[in-house]
Structures are given as structure tokens and as C-alpha cells.
Scaffold this motif. Structure first.
Motif, PDB file in Angstrom:
ATOM      1  N   ASN A   1       0.926  -1.260   0.068  1.00 19.32           N
ATOM      2  CA  ASN A   1      -0.153   0.141   0.055  1.00 19.32           C
ATOM      3  C   ASN A   1       0.789   1.288  -0.169  1.00 19.32           C
ATOM      4  OD1 ASN A   1      -2.563   1.460   0.395  1.00 19.32           O
ATOM      5  ND2 ASN A   1      -1.752   1.917   2.065  1.00 19.32           N
ATOM      6  N   PHE A   2       0.622   1.978  -1.010  1.00 18.15           N
ATOM      7  CA  PHE A   2       1.479   3.071  -1.003  1.00 18.15           C
ATOM      8  C   PHE A   2       0.821   4.519  -0.858  1.00 18.15           C
ATOM      9  CE2 PHE A   2       3.414   0.311  -3.975  1.00 18.15           C
ATOM     10  CZ  PHE A   2       4.787   0.143  -3.640  1.00 18.15           C
ATOM     11  N   ASN A   3       1.153   5.171   0.103  1.00 17.88           N
ATOM     12  CA  ASN A   3       0.611   6.635   0.411  1.00 17.88           C
ATOM     13  C   ASN A   3       0.997   7.735  -0.501  1.00 17.88           C
ATOM     14  OD1 ASN A   3      -0.982   8.810   1.605  1.00 17.88           O
ATOM     15  ND2 ASN A   3       0.547   9.220   3.362  1.00 17.88           N
ATOM     16  N   ILE A   4       0.546   7.865  -1.659  1.00 13.29           N
ATOM     17  CA  ILE A   4       0.738   8.819  -2.643  1.00 13.29           C
ATOM     18  C   ILE A   4       0.964  10.152  -2.033  1.00 13.29           C
ATOM     19  CG2 ILE A   4       0.264   9.968  -4.831  1.00 13.29           C
ATOM     20  CD1 ILE A   4      -0.727   6.786  -5.360  1.00 13.29           C
ATOM     21  N   GLN A   5      -0.248  10.644  -1.492  1.00 12.33           N
ATOM     22  CA  GLN A   5      -0.315  12.056  -0.886  1.00 12.33           C
ATOM     23  C   GLN A   5      -1.117  12.046   0.236  1.00 12.33           C
ATOM     24  OE1 GLN A   5      -1.299  14.939  -4.227  1.00 12.33           O
ATOM     25  NE2 GLN A   5      -3.341  14.795  -3.211  1.00 12.33           N
ATOM     26  N   PRO A   6      -0.678  12.548   1.478  1.00 12.08           N
ATOM     27  CA  PRO A   6      -1.428  12.435   2.533  1.00 12.08           C
ATOM     28  C   PRO A   6      -2.567  13.417   2.672  1.00 12.08           C
ATOM     29  CG  PRO A   6       0.632  13.869   2.968  1.00 12.08           C
ATOM     30  CD  PRO A   6       0.588  13.349   1.436  1.00 12.08           C
ATOM     31  N   GLY A   7      -3.229  13.306   3.462  1.00 10.58           N
ATOM     32  CA  GLY A   7      -4.463  14.329   3.797  1.00 10.58           C
ATOM     33  C   GLY A   7      -4.090  15.108   5.044  1.00 10.58           C
ATOM     34  N   PHE A   8      -4.613  16.423   4.907  1.00  6.50           N
ATOM     35  CA  PHE A   8      -4.553  17.181   5.833  1.00  6.50           C
ATOM     36  C   PHE A   8      -4.940  18.363   5.768  1.00  6.50           C
ATOM     37  CE2 PHE A   8      -1.326  18.206   2.569  1.00  6.50           C
ATOM     38  CZ  PHE A   8      -1.156  19.542   2.586  1.00  6.50           C
ATOM     39  N   THR A   9      -5.421  19.334   6.680  1.00  8.58           N
ATOM     40  CA  THR A   9      -6.077  20.474   6.760  1.00  8.58           C
ATOM     41  C   THR A   9      -4.989  21.672   6.749  1.00  8.58           C
ATOM     42  OG1 THR A   9      -7.848  19.502   8.262  1.00  8.58           O
ATOM     43  CG2 THR A   9      -7.543  21.921   8.111  1.00  8.58           C
ATOM     44  N   LYS A  10      -5.391  22.393   5.690  1.00  9.37           N
ATOM     45  CA  LYS A  10      -4.512  23.598   5.414  1.00  9.37           C
ATOM     46  C   LYS A  10      -4.872  24.697   6.416  1.00  9.37           C
ATOM     47  CE  LYS A  10      -4.961  22.774   0.287  1.00  9.37           C
ATOM     48  NZ  LYS A  10      -5.312  23.230  -0.877  1.00  9.37           N
ATOM     49  N   LYS A  11      -3.769  25.717   6.518  1.00 10.02           N
ATOM     50  CA  LYS A  11      -4.107  26.706   7.284  1.00 10.02           C
ATOM     51  C   LYS A  11      -4.985  27.527   7.242  1.00 10.02           C
ATOM     52  CE  LYS A  11       1.051  27.564   7.996  1.00 10.02           C
ATOM     53  NZ  LYS A  11       2.142  28.715   7.793  1.00 10.02           N
ATOM     54  N   ASP A  12      -5.877  27.538   6.245  1.00  9.72           N
ATOM     55  CA  ASP A  12      -6.888  28.510   5.615  1.00  9.72           C
ATOM     56  C   ASP A  12      -8.172  27.713   6.146  1.00  9.72           C
ATOM     57  OD1 ASP A  12      -7.327  26.603   3.644  1.00  9.72           O
ATOM     58  OD2 ASP A  12      -6.983  28.038   2.096  1.00  9.72           O
ATOM     59  N   GLY A  13      -8.075  26.329   6.672  1.00  7.25           N
ATOM     60  CA  GLY A  13      -8.997  25.430   7.127  1.00  7.25           C
ATOM     61  C   GLY A  13      -9.674  24.528   6.021  1.00  7.25           C
ATOM     62  N   SER A  14      -9.196  24.566   4.786  1.00  3.89           N
ATOM     63  CA  SER A  14      -9.654  23.795   3.811  1.00  3.89           C
ATOM     64  C   SER A  14      -8.832  22.510   3.693  1.00  3.89           C
ATOM     65  CB  SER A  14      -9.418  24.386   2.330  1.00  3.89           C
ATOM     66  OG  SER A  14      -8.025  24.664   1.966  1.00  3.89           O
ATOM     67  N   ARG A  15      -9.317  21.585   3.053  1.00  8.85           N
ATOM     68  CA  ARG A  15      -8.921  20.104   3.279  1.00  8.85           C
ATOM     69  C   ARG A  15      -8.189  19.817   2.072  1.00  8.85           C
ATOM     70  NH1 ARG A  15      -7.122  16.445   6.160  1.00  8.85           N
ATOM     71  NH2 ARG A  15      -7.907  14.445   6.071  1.00  8.85           N
ATOM     72  N   HIS A  16      -6.839  19.161   2.362  1.00 14.65           N
ATOM     73  CA  HIS A  16      -6.007  18.698   0.889  1.00 14.65           C
ATOM     74  C   HIS A  16      -6.518  16.886   1.223  1.00 14.65           C
ATOM     75  CE1 HIS A  16      -2.717  18.206  -1.738  1.00 14.65           C
ATOM     76  NE2 HIS A  16      -2.525  17.056  -0.952  1.00 14.65           N
ATOM     77  N   TYR A  17      -6.961  16.382   0.407  1.00 14.41           N
ATOM     78  CA  TYR A  17      -7.542  15.044   0.473  1.00 14.41           C
ATOM     79  C   TYR A  17      -6.365  14.153   0.270  1.00 14.41           C
ATOM     80  CZ  TYR A  17     -11.814  17.214   0.942  1.00 14.41           C
ATOM     81  OH  TYR A  17     -13.178  17.957   1.630  1.00 14.41           O
ATOM     82  N   PRO A  18      -6.178  13.065   0.781  1.00 15.71           N
ATOM     83  CA  PRO A  18      -5.344  11.761   0.782  1.00 15.71           C
ATOM     84  C   PRO A  18      -5.550  11.101  -0.620  1.00 15.71           C
ATOM     85  CG  PRO A  18      -7.020  11.108   2.389  1.00 15.71           C
ATOM     86  CD  PRO A  18      -7.145  12.667   1.982  1.00 15.71           C
ATOM     87  N   VAL A  19      -4.322  10.535  -1.133  1.00 15.72           N
ATOM     88  CA  VAL A  19      -4.421   9.623  -2.011  1.00 15.72           C
ATOM     89  C   VAL A  19      -3.576   8.450  -1.922  1.00 15.72           C
ATOM     90  CG1 VAL A  19      -4.029   9.189  -4.715  1.00 15.72           C
ATOM     91  CG2 VAL A  19      -4.614  11.685  -3.998  1.00 15.72           C
ATOM     92  N   THR A  20      -4.142   7.217  -1.801  1.00 15.69           N
ATOM     93  CA  THR A  20      -3.338   6.032  -1.741  1.00 15.69           C
ATOM     94  C   THR A  20      -3.726   4.868  -2.886  1.00 15.69           C
ATOM     95  OG1 THR A  20      -2.837   4.417   0.075  1.00 15.69           O
ATOM     96  CG2 THR A  20      -5.147   4.611  -0.260  1.00 15.69           C
ATOM     97  N   ALA A  21      -2.560   4.133  -2.970  1.00 19.69           N
ATOM     98  CA  ALA A  21      -2.438   3.028  -3.908  1.00 19.69           C
ATOM     99  C   ALA A  21      -2.340   1.653  -3.255  1.00 19.69           C
ATOM    100  CB  ALA A  21      -1.824   3.148  -4.912  1.00 19.69           C
ATOM    101  N   LEU A  22      -3.154   0.775  -3.763  1.00 26.92           N
ATOM    102  CA  LEU A  22      -3.183  -0.707  -3.263  1.00 26.92           C
ATOM    103  C   LEU A  22      -2.485  -1.429  -4.521  1.00 26.92           C
ATOM    104  CD1 LEU A  22      -3.297  -2.884  -1.017  1.00 26.92           C
ATOM    105  CD2 LEU A  22      -5.766  -2.869  -1.939  1.00 26.92           C
ATOM    106  N   VAL A  23      -1.534  -1.887  -4.365  1.00 28.80           N
ATOM    107  CA  VAL A  23      -0.821  -2.599  -5.423  1.00 28.80           C
ATOM    108  C   VAL A  23      -0.566  -4.329  -5.191  1.00 28.80           C
ATOM    109  CG1 VAL A  23       1.296  -2.450  -6.910  1.00 28.80           C
ATOM    110  CG2 VAL A  23       0.385  -0.509  -6.147  1.00 28.80           C
ATOM    111  N   CYS A  24      -1.257  -4.859  -5.756  1.00 34.73           N
ATOM    112  CA  CYS A  24      -1.001  -6.250  -5.499  1.00 34.73           C
ATOM    113  C   CYS A  24      -0.693  -7.133  -6.725  1.00 34.73           C
ATOM    114  CB  CYS A  24      -2.318  -6.872  -4.832  1.00 34.73           C
ATOM    115  SG  CYS A  24      -2.884  -6.102  -3.524  1.00 34.73           S
ATOM    116  N   ASN A  25      -0.813  -8.506  -6.505  1.00 33.10           N
ATOM    117  CA  ASN A  25      -0.615  -9.406  -7.758  1.00 33.10           C
ATOM    118  C   ASN A  25      -1.421 -10.615  -7.569  1.00 33.10           C
ATOM    119  OD1 ASN A  25       1.573  -8.716  -9.391  1.00 33.10           O
ATOM    120  ND2 ASN A  25       2.646  -8.357  -7.550  1.00 33.10           N
TER     121      ASN A  25
END
Length: 112
Positions: free
Chosen positions: A64-88
Motif C-alpha cells: 500500500n503506497f501513500n501517494i499524497q497525505p491528507g491534511f487541513t491547510k492553514k486556511d481551514g480547507s482540506r487537502h485530500y489523501p491519495v493511496t494506492a493498493l498494488v497487489c498481484n
């Protein structure tokens, strides 16, 4: 699998269309889902890439790769997370659905 997670965790997975995916996936077998919370006040949760089947040149383990973390910006808006599940996992064929082998089930633990 996603239907079970929807019911247990109160989420909704909405698969993005081929048109939406142009230029944002690394292989044609990769799919992308928007993840929504079923409580209206919580709304959008983030994005989930699924790259589930083996292919030439792809490594042989699951991760599982965390491509981009989620967090709340200083202005209160949200930056949403992106993750990838890579399997075979075994790929379905035209005539047979994909049936997970024992070692595939073991390598696919439920989220914590």
C-alpha cells in the motif's frame, strides 16, 4: 471487497470513468475510486488507486503506497489523501472469475 468495506465502515467507493482517468493512471489495468463517507456532514474522504493484477515488469509482492497525505491547510480547507493498493492477485479470465488463492487472501488483510 469494496462492498463489504462500504457496509462495515460506512463508505462509498465511486469508480472514476475512463475519460476521467486519462493521464492519471500508470497502466490500463489500474482503476481509481473516489471514497465518500456515507454521513453527509463528512462527505468526500479521498482517492484510492487499485492495481490488483500481475503483469510483466511489475514486482511480485503486495503493498500500500501513500501517494499524497491528507491534511487541513492553514486556511481551514482540506487537502485530500491519495493511496494506492498494488497487489498481484489472480486475474479473471473471459470464462472464470478471479478466485483468490490462500496466499493471496493472507496477503490481503482488512484495513485497521
Amino acid at each position: 471487497m469494496l462492498r463489504i468495506f462500504e457496509e462495515i465502515f460506512g463508505l462509498e467507493f465511486v469508480q472514476m470513468t475512463d475519460k476521467d482517468l486519462e493521464g492519471i493512471t500508470w497502466h490500463e489495468d489500474t482503476s481509481l475510486y473516489q471514497v465518500w463517507n456515507d454521513r453527509p456532514e463528512d462527505g468526500f474522504v479521498g482517492y484510492l488507486y487499485l492495481d490488483l493484477h500481475p503483469r510483466e515488469g511489475k514486482y511480485g509482492h503486495a503493498a500500500n503506497f501513500n501517494i499524497q497525505p491528507g491534511f487541513t491547510k492553514k486556511d481551514g480547507s482540506r487537502h485530500y489523501p491519495v493511496t494506492a493498493l498494488v497487489c498481484n492477485f489472480s486475474k479473471p479470465t473471459k470464462d472464470n472469475p478471479s478466485m483468490l488463492k490462500h496466499d493471496e487472501v493472507v496477503s490481503f488483510p482488512p484495513p485497521k
